[in-house]
Design an enzyme around this catalytic site. Structure first.
Site: not given
Ligand code: SF4
Length: 350
Positions: A133, A151, A52
């Site tokens: 997020y 996102d 991520e």
């Protein structure tokens, strides 16, 4: 995994049945990515987190080799926490947004010290470099928590599903609340990944492929006939242009590199000596030492908040000058941030 039969009736704007239809599609068409495990298997929070962070502002094809290198070299969060700063910064070079790499290390060290990852989005958000997020994504994917991960991709998909036309800041709040409401209690991580996959492969920015979309029955933008006009956002401000110079000093097959201060842009990275980067006219030259500098050309680089135009200057000197930095053989230069790699290539090509 049991799949849910797609409903034949249209349900424009009523999204209650969407999670089941989306998950049924994900079971068949979810992407196979190196940080994912087989459906139903527990995910490693270290790999989820690393992916991520690396994929923020970076495409999957560009970020994947970095993910593979990092996980091979530092297979656990403890191994990464024990790495030297310079090693990690060098391995990160080319991914950009170097504050992410500094925060990555800080976060790894905090986790190694705690001995475990926190599992809720609220706790994850307190760690360095983890925003709402990423916290939602890790909580849902690695810990099966009912958290939403919203996102830009998810913004786009939901702006279309709901055909949001109002003020974007207000619409975004409404959209986020709707995604949170829809997170299924049983498979929150799969739901987060299914939305990512839908946004990346079907509901793409310029050419949404509504014909194969598993949630088209719900989509108001598709019903209107012009889904690509969503999301409707205020126009972006033009980025300011900064100018400066980068200096490529060569002495007996070696080039002068300098480590940048820890704080600030490209902080802690090894790079070429440069002038200040300023808006407006080109700043006065400020080479690292006096020599006969030759102008080679210009390189451009886009940062988040400004565009940079760098004039590249080169000097070949027969005596090693007294200058801060390290001299590195030309054929061993690696791990430079992209902007310096461009300047270096321009000055040493041919
Ligand atoms: Fe996107 Fe089209 Fe699917 Fe709507 S129907 S979510 S616009 S791909």
């Amino acid at each position: 995994m049991k799949t849910t039969k797609r409903q034949a009736v249209t349900k424009h704007g009523d999204l209650n049945g969407l999670p089941a239809d989306l998950l049924a599609w994900f079971d068949r068409h979810g992407r196979d990515l190196p940080w994912r495990t087989a459906l139903g298997e527990r995910r490693d929070p270290y790999r989820v987190w690393l992916a991520e962070i690396m994929l923020q502002q970076t495409t999957i094809p560009h970020g994947t080799p970095y993910f593979l290198t990092f996980t091979q070299r530092w297979p656990t969060v403890e191994a990464l926490a024990a790495a030297k700063d310079e090693e990690v910064m060098t391995a990160w070079a080319g991914l950009g947004y170097y504050a992410r790499a500094r925060n990555l290390l800080k976060c790894a060290r905090e986790i190694a010290e705690r001995g475990s990852w926190p599992e809720t989005a609220a706790e994850l958000k307190k760690l360095p470099g983890i925003g709402p997020y990423t916290a939602g994504a890790i909580a849902a994917i690695a810990f099966n928590q009912p958290a939403a991960a919203v996102d830009g991709n998810v913004d786009r998909v939901f702006a279309r599903l709901l055909a949001l036309k109002g003020n974007w800041a207000d619409e975004k709040k409404r959209l986020h609340a709707e995604v949170e409401r829809l997170v299924p209690a049983k498979r929150p991580g799969d739901f987060a990944e299914a939305l990512m996959d839908l946004g990346a492969t079907v509901c793409t920015p310029t050419k949404p492929n509504c014909l194969i979309c598993p949630v088209s029955d719900y989509c108001l933008a598709k019903a209107e006939g012009e889904p690509e006009r969503y999301p409707i956002k205020p126009p972006k401000k033009a980025k300011p242009i900064r100018r400066g110079a980068a200096y490529v000093a060569v002495h007996k097959g070696e080039v002068l590199l300098q480590r940048r201060p820890d704080k600030g842009l490209l902080g802690g990275m090894l790079g070429l000596p440069t002038s200040d980067w300023v808006e407006g006219e080109r700043p006065e030259p400020s080479p690292p030492f006096k020599a006969s500098w030759e102008e080679i050309g210009d390189v451009r680089h886009v940062f988040t908040h400004f565009d940079l135009r760098l004039t590249v200057q080169r000097a070949d000197v027969s005596r090693r000058p007294n200058a801060d930095g390290v001299w590195v053989p030309l054929d061993e230069v690696e791990g430079l941030p992209s902007v310096f790699a461009k300047a270096f290539r321009l000055a040493t090509a041919g």
